[in-house]
Design a protein around this motif. Structure first.
Motif, PDB file in Angstrom:
ATOM      1  N   GLU A   2      57.214  77.866 -79.639  1.00 51.02           N
ATOM      2  CA  GLU A   2      56.220  76.848 -78.964  1.00 51.02           C
ATOM      3  C   GLU A   2      55.726  75.983 -79.890  1.00 51.02           C
ATOM      4  O   GLU A   2      55.524  76.170 -81.095  1.00 51.02           O
ATOM      5  CB  GLU A   2      55.026  77.513 -78.359  1.00 51.02           C
ATOM      6  N   LEU A   3      55.365  74.607 -79.565  1.00 53.27           N
ATOM      7  CA  LEU A   3      54.563  73.449 -80.157  1.00 53.27           C
ATOM      8  C   LEU A   3      53.192  73.640 -79.960  1.00 53.27           C
ATOM      9  O   LEU A   3      52.881  74.061 -78.780  1.00 53.27           O
ATOM     10  CB  LEU A   3      55.327  72.154 -79.797  1.00 53.27           C
ATOM     11  N   CYS A   4      52.418  73.162 -80.826  1.00 55.09           N
ATOM     12  CA  CYS A   4      51.071  73.032 -80.844  1.00 55.09           C
ATOM     13  C   CYS A   4      50.816  72.072 -79.639  1.00 55.09           C
ATOM     14  O   CYS A   4      51.270  70.958 -79.802  1.00 55.09           O
ATOM     15  CB  CYS A   4      50.418  72.650 -81.830  1.00 55.09           C
ATOM     16  N   ARG A   5      49.762  72.186 -78.710  1.00 58.91           N
ATOM     17  CA  ARG A   5      49.495  71.485 -77.587  1.00 58.91           C
ATOM     18  C   ARG A   5      48.850  70.341 -78.204  1.00 58.91           C
ATOM     19  O   ARG A   5      48.448  69.333 -77.418  1.00 58.91           O
ATOM     20  CB  ARG A   5      48.874  72.079 -76.301  1.00 58.91           C
ATOM     21  N   VAL A   6      48.075  70.637 -79.213  1.00 58.13           N
ATOM     22  CA  VAL A   6      47.159  69.376 -79.863  1.00 58.13           C
ATOM     23  C   VAL A   6      47.748  68.365 -80.716  1.00 58.13           C
ATOM     24  O   VAL A   6      47.846  67.169 -80.422  1.00 58.13           O
ATOM     25  CB  VAL A   6      45.840  70.089 -80.535  1.00 58.13           C
ATOM     26  N   CYS A   7      48.619  68.732 -81.560  1.00 57.59           N
ATOM     27  CA  CYS A   7      49.101  67.990 -82.675  1.00 57.59           C
ATOM     28  C   CYS A   7      50.889  67.902 -82.826  1.00 57.59           C
ATOM     29  O   CYS A   7      51.478  67.090 -83.316  1.00 57.59           O
ATOM     30  CB  CYS A   7      48.473  68.256 -83.751  1.00 57.59           C
ATOM     31  N   ASP A   8      51.290  68.849 -81.898  1.00 58.34           N
ATOM     32  CA  ASP A   8      52.712  68.969 -81.917  1.00 58.34           C
ATOM     33  C   ASP A   8      53.228  69.677 -82.912  1.00 58.34           C
ATOM     34  O   ASP A   8      54.567  69.618 -83.306  1.00 58.34           O
ATOM     35  CB  ASP A   8      53.174  67.519 -81.615  1.00 58.34           C
ATOM     36  N   ASP A   9      52.749  70.328 -83.970  1.00 57.82           N
ATOM     37  CA  ASP A   9      53.096  71.001 -85.042  1.00 57.82           C
ATOM     38  C   ASP A   9      53.584  72.441 -84.353  1.00 57.82           C
ATOM     39  O   ASP A   9      53.651  72.566 -83.172  1.00 57.82           O
ATOM     40  CB  ASP A   9      51.930  71.427 -85.938  1.00 57.82           C
ATOM     41  N   MET A  10      54.185  73.358 -85.312  1.00 59.37           N
ATOM     42  CA  MET A  10      54.759  74.471 -84.764  1.00 59.37           C
ATOM     43  C   MET A  10      53.567  75.388 -84.481  1.00 59.37           C
ATOM     44  O   MET A  10      52.613  75.606 -85.296  1.00 59.37           O
ATOM     45  CB  MET A  10      55.495  75.206 -85.715  1.00 59.37           C
ATOM     46  N   THR A  20      48.772  76.910 -80.095  1.00 60.05           N
ATOM     47  CA  THR A  20      48.298  76.065 -80.884  1.00 60.05           C
ATOM     48  C   THR A  20      48.718  76.334 -82.422  1.00 60.05           C
ATOM     49  O   THR A  20      49.001  77.650 -82.770  1.00 60.05           O
ATOM     50  CB  THR A  20      46.618  75.636 -81.028  1.00 60.05           C
ATOM     51  N   CYS A  21      48.467  75.546 -83.424  1.00 59.51           N
ATOM     52  CA  CYS A  21      48.732  76.133 -84.741  1.00 59.51           C
ATOM     53  C   CYS A  21      47.617  76.506 -85.435  1.00 59.51           C
ATOM     54  O   CYS A  21      46.445  76.227 -84.789  1.00 59.51           O
ATOM     55  CB  CYS A  21      49.619  74.389 -85.420  1.00 59.51           C
ATOM     56  N   GLU A  22      47.859  76.952 -86.482  1.00 60.09           N
ATOM     57  CA  GLU A  22      46.778  77.526 -87.284  1.00 60.09           C
ATOM     58  C   GLU A  22      45.465  76.279 -87.598  1.00 60.09           C
ATOM     59  O   GLU A  22      44.425  76.612 -87.507  1.00 60.09           O
ATOM     60  CB  GLU A  22      46.965  78.129 -88.598  1.00 60.09           C
ATOM     61  N   ALA A  23      45.997  75.070 -87.992  1.00 59.52           N
ATOM     62  CA  ALA A  23      45.118  74.189 -88.168  1.00 59.52           C
ATOM     63  C   ALA A  23      44.371  73.951 -87.095  1.00 59.52           C
ATOM     64  O   ALA A  23      42.975  73.572 -87.359  1.00 59.52           O
ATOM     65  CB  ALA A  23      45.902  72.996 -88.745  1.00 59.52           C
ATOM     66  N   CYS A  24      44.712  73.555 -86.010  1.00 61.49           N
ATOM     67  CA  CYS A  24      43.956  73.250 -84.767  1.00 61.49           C
ATOM     68  C   CYS A  24      43.061  74.298 -84.355  1.00 61.49           C
ATOM     69  O   CYS A  24      42.208  74.259 -83.655  1.00 61.49           O
ATOM     70  CB  CYS A  24      45.039  72.756 -83.656  1.00 61.49           C
ATOM     71  N   LYS A  25      43.724  75.731 -84.510  1.00 62.13           N
ATOM     72  CA  LYS A  25      42.812  76.818 -84.020  1.00 62.13           C
ATOM     73  C   LYS A  25      41.548  76.891 -84.941  1.00 62.13           C
ATOM     74  O   LYS A  25      40.393  76.866 -84.322  1.00 62.13           O
ATOM     75  CB  LYS A  25      43.805  78.037 -84.344  1.00 62.13           C
ATOM     76  N   GLY A  26      41.696  76.536 -86.386  1.00 60.60           N
ATOM     77  CA  GLY A  26      40.714  76.560 -87.055  1.00 60.60           C
ATOM     78  C   GLY A  26      39.545  75.493 -86.755  1.00 60.60           C
ATOM     79  O   GLY A  26      38.332  75.544 -86.934  1.00 60.60           O
ATOM     80  N   THR A  48      48.401  63.663 -83.871  1.00 58.74           N
ATOM     81  CA  THR A  48      49.902  63.867 -84.333  1.00 58.74           C
ATOM     82  C   THR A  48      49.545  64.920 -85.591  1.00 58.74           C
ATOM     83  O   THR A  48      48.616  64.935 -86.072  1.00 58.74           O
ATOM     84  CB  THR A  48      50.746  62.950 -84.640  1.00 58.74           C
ATOM     85  N   LYS A  49      50.877  65.545 -85.800  1.00 53.91           N
ATOM     86  CA  LYS A  49      50.826  66.622 -87.294  1.00 53.91           C
ATOM     87  C   LYS A  49      50.119  65.559 -88.218  1.00 53.91           C
ATOM     88  O   LYS A  49      49.533  66.089 -89.143  1.00 53.91           O
ATOM     89  CB  LYS A  49      52.064  67.191 -87.096  1.00 53.91           C
ATOM     90  N   THR A  50      50.666  64.446 -88.372  1.00 53.07           N
ATOM     91  CA  THR A  50      50.270  63.471 -89.692  1.00 53.07           C
ATOM     92  C   THR A  50      48.908  62.960 -89.836  1.00 53.07           C
ATOM     93  O   THR A  50      48.573  62.867 -90.782  1.00 53.07           O
ATOM     94  CB  THR A  50      51.324  62.591 -89.840  1.00 53.07           C
ATOM     95  N   ASN A  51      48.462  62.831 -88.622  1.00 50.23           N
ATOM     96  CA  ASN A  51      47.217  62.236 -88.491  1.00 50.23           C
ATOM     97  C   ASN A  51      45.900  63.006 -88.045  1.00 50.23           C
ATOM     98  O   ASN A  51      44.988  62.451 -87.545  1.00 50.23           O
ATOM     99  CB  ASN A  51      47.317  61.046 -87.758  1.00 50.23           C
ATOM    100  N   ARG A  52      46.209  64.285 -87.712  1.00 49.18           N
ATOM    101  CA  ARG A  52      45.378  64.905 -87.026  1.00 49.18           C
ATOM    102  C   ARG A  52      43.761  65.450 -87.895  1.00 49.18           C
ATOM    103  O   ARG A  52      42.752  65.578 -87.145  1.00 49.18           O
ATOM    104  CB  ARG A  52      45.853  66.617 -86.852  1.00 49.18           C
TER     105      ARG A  52
END
Length: 82
Positions: A2-10, A20-26, A48-52
């Motif tokens: 799945e992709l992260c629903r917030v930033c589209d990272d893995m 979500t990804c670990e970054a958005c979870k934290g 996005t992943k680059t500007n989150r």
């Protein structure tokens, strides 16, 4: 995967009710405790992943928009054998 629903990272899994990804979870775990100190953003930033990390208010708003919830903790039950 799945992709992260917030930033589209893995996504690393299902956190706070959403994949979500670990970054958005934290980020959500930290900012859900202090969301009242975030100033509203005058523009609607694209997250996005680059500007989150550029706009915390818009990232937090997107977390809420995709369905992240602070109350999504697993409930445990205990059995009393007295």
């Amino acid at each position: 995967m799945e992709l992260c629903r917030v930033c589209d990272d893995m996504s690393s899994g299902y956190h706070f009710g959403v994949f979500t990804c670990e970054a958005c979870k934290g980020f959500f775990r930290r900012y859900s405790k202090k969301s009242n100190i975030l100033e509203p953003c005058p523009v609607k930033c694209l997250i996005t992943k680059t500007n989150r990390n550029n706009c915390a208010p818009c990232r937090f708003d997107k977390c809420k928009y995709v369905g992240k919830k602070t109350q999504n903790k697993k409930k445990t039950t205990t059995t009393c054998f007295y």
